[in-house]
Write an enzyme that holds these catalytic residues in place. Structure first.
Site, mmCIF file in Angstrom:
data_model
loop_
_atom_site.group_PDB
_atom_site.id
_atom_site.type_symbol
_atom_site.label_atom_id
_atom_site.label_comp_id
_atom_site.label_asym_id
_atom_site.label_seq_id
_atom_site.Cartn_x
_atom_site.Cartn_y
_atom_site.Cartn_z
ATOM 1 N N MET A 1 0.820 -1.205 0.000
ATOM 2 C CA MET A 1 0.000 0.000 0.000
ATOM 3 C C MET A 1 0.859 1.263 0.000
ATOM 4 O O MET A 1 0.352 2.363 0.199
ATOM 5 C CB MET A 1 -0.914 -0.014 1.223
ATOM 6 N N CYS A 83 6.780 -6.138 5.060
ATOM 7 C CA CYS A 83 7.028 -5.690 3.695
ATOM 8 C C CYS A 83 7.941 -6.693 2.989
ATOM 9 O O CYS A 83 9.063 -6.953 3.438
ATOM 10 C CB CYS A 83 7.669 -4.307 3.680
ATOM 11 N N ASP A 184 -6.250 -11.765 1.191
ATOM 12 C CA ASP A 184 -7.245 -12.273 0.245
ATOM 13 C C ASP A 184 -8.680 -12.050 0.709
ATOM 14 O O ASP A 184 -9.559 -12.884 0.475
ATOM 15 C CB ASP A 184 -7.015 -13.759 -0.049
ATOM 16 N N GLY A 206 -6.544 -4.146 2.623
ATOM 17 C CA GLY A 206 -5.752 -3.192 1.857
ATOM 18 C C GLY A 206 -6.175 -3.172 0.407
ATOM 19 O O GLY A 206 -7.105 -2.469 0.017
ATOM 20 N N ARG A 207 -5.501 -3.955 -0.438
ATOM 21 C CA ARG A 207 -5.786 -3.939 -1.876
ATOM 22 C C ARG A 207 -7.253 -4.210 -2.226
ATOM 23 O O ARG A 207 -7.792 -3.570 -3.135
ATOM 24 C CB ARG A 207 -4.881 -4.949 -2.592
#
Length: 339
Positions: A1, A83, A184, A206-207
């Site tokens: 992100m 990360c 997911d 997030g995504r």
């Protein structure tokens, strides 16, 4: 992100649905990091608690940074231990700390001594194996974290394959602190299912929120037992217009790249269109934000909810399916996950 969870974007997403906590992108910390830059990361979203994520490996520098963001008003200080990028690993930060438990313990201990407020860490399941995930979790709890966020991929997996939620279930069951699950959660029903199957206390998204900005609203509605919101093409057009306005305002004070930022979001929003990426490819070739919005109005504005993959349940195989009961995951070798 990284580069995405800006203050403006956090505020925009807070209007799309209820949020329990918003998180900054990581603030890279080294011994020469100016503390005024660290404190500047504390930019609140009205009415929503803020977690400031720090990434580094120097205990003293991270302790000073923790004091700075705590003094600036952060509600939570979080350590990035997840990360997976090659740059982070080369620098010995992020998921690289998973290979150095002794340093990780010193870092968290120094941060714990620097604040009386909530301290958390976000980890991956491991660096190249998930066999030691419980030991890592216990180390972090023993060093002072109040809660833990677990993304159940290893560093070597990066963003590939399916997230193995069994790892979240294991950590949530065995550790004495709340565990936040991540990985997911492409549909609102996935978030409900993760809490049910793993026993985690909360979820982090997030995504998938960039793909479906209404996912937080849908989760809240599922929890209340009411009919969840079904976004239409007109909602996508308005969201793109809001993003465009946000990036145009940001360009007044930073390097102007509103079109580039808009196209980055199109890479996620376009995943909700079961058109094989056709709209996204056409939009990415355009040379102005206005042209992108015009294309969106023409091609998306008239679409009903049934034409979009934005409902609470998956209707296709566009996104990976994660589960604690997926046969493909259940057959994983013992060395991958020690129960």
């Amino acid at each position: 992100m990284e580069g995405l969870t800006t203050p403006g974007l956090r505020s925009l997403f807070a209007t799309r649905g209820p949020l329990g906590l918003v998180c900054t992108e990581f603030v890279r910390i080294h011994p020469r990091t100016p503390l005024d830059r660290v404190g500047a990361a504390v930019v609140r979203t009205s009415g929503v608690p803020l977690s400031v994520q720090l990434m580094g490996a120097d205990p003293d520098a991270l302790a000073e940074a923790t004091r700075a963001v705590t003094a600036a008003g952060a509600d939570v200080v979080d350590l990035n231990v997840g990360c997976p990028t090659r740059r982070a690993v080369r620098g010995g930060v992020g998921s690289a700390l998973l290979r150095d438990p002794r340093r990780l313990g010193r870092v968290v201990g120094a941060m714990r001594d620097a604040t009386s407020g909530p301290l958390s860490a976000k980890i991956r399941a491991g660096f190249d194996t998930a066999a030691n995930v419980l030991e890592l979790g216990r180390l972090l709890v023993g060093s002072g974290v109040d809660f833990l966020t677990v993304h159940p991929r290893r560093q070597v997996d990066r963003f590939g394959g399916a997230a193995d939620w069994r790892i979240i279930e294991l950590v949530a069951r065995e550790l004495p602190v709340p565990v936040v699950g991540n990985g997911d959660l492409w549909y609102a029903a996935d978030a409900v299912r993760m809490r049910r199957e793993t026993g985690c206390a909360a979820v982090m998204i997030g995504r998938p929120a960039l793909r479906n900005p209404w996912i937080f609203r849908q989760i809240a509605e599922l929890d209340r037992g009411v009919a969840p919101y079904r976004p239409r093409g007109a909602d996508l057009v308005r969201h793109l217009a809001d993003l465009c306005a946000l990036f145009e305002r940001a360009a007044e004070t930073t390097a102007p790249r509103p079109l580039g930022a808009l196209k980055e979001h199109l890479g996620y929003l376009g995943r909700a269109l079961p058109d094989g990426g056709a709209f996204r490819q056409r939009a990415l070739r355009l040379e102005s934000s206005e042209a992108v919005l015009d294309l969106a109005e023409r091609e998306l504005g008239h679409l009903g909810f049934e034409a979009l993959d934005l409902e609470t349940e998956r209707r296709s195989s566009l996104e990976p399916l994660a589960s604690t009961t997926n046969p493909a995951l259940a057959s994983a070798p013992d060395r991958w996950l020690r129960r």
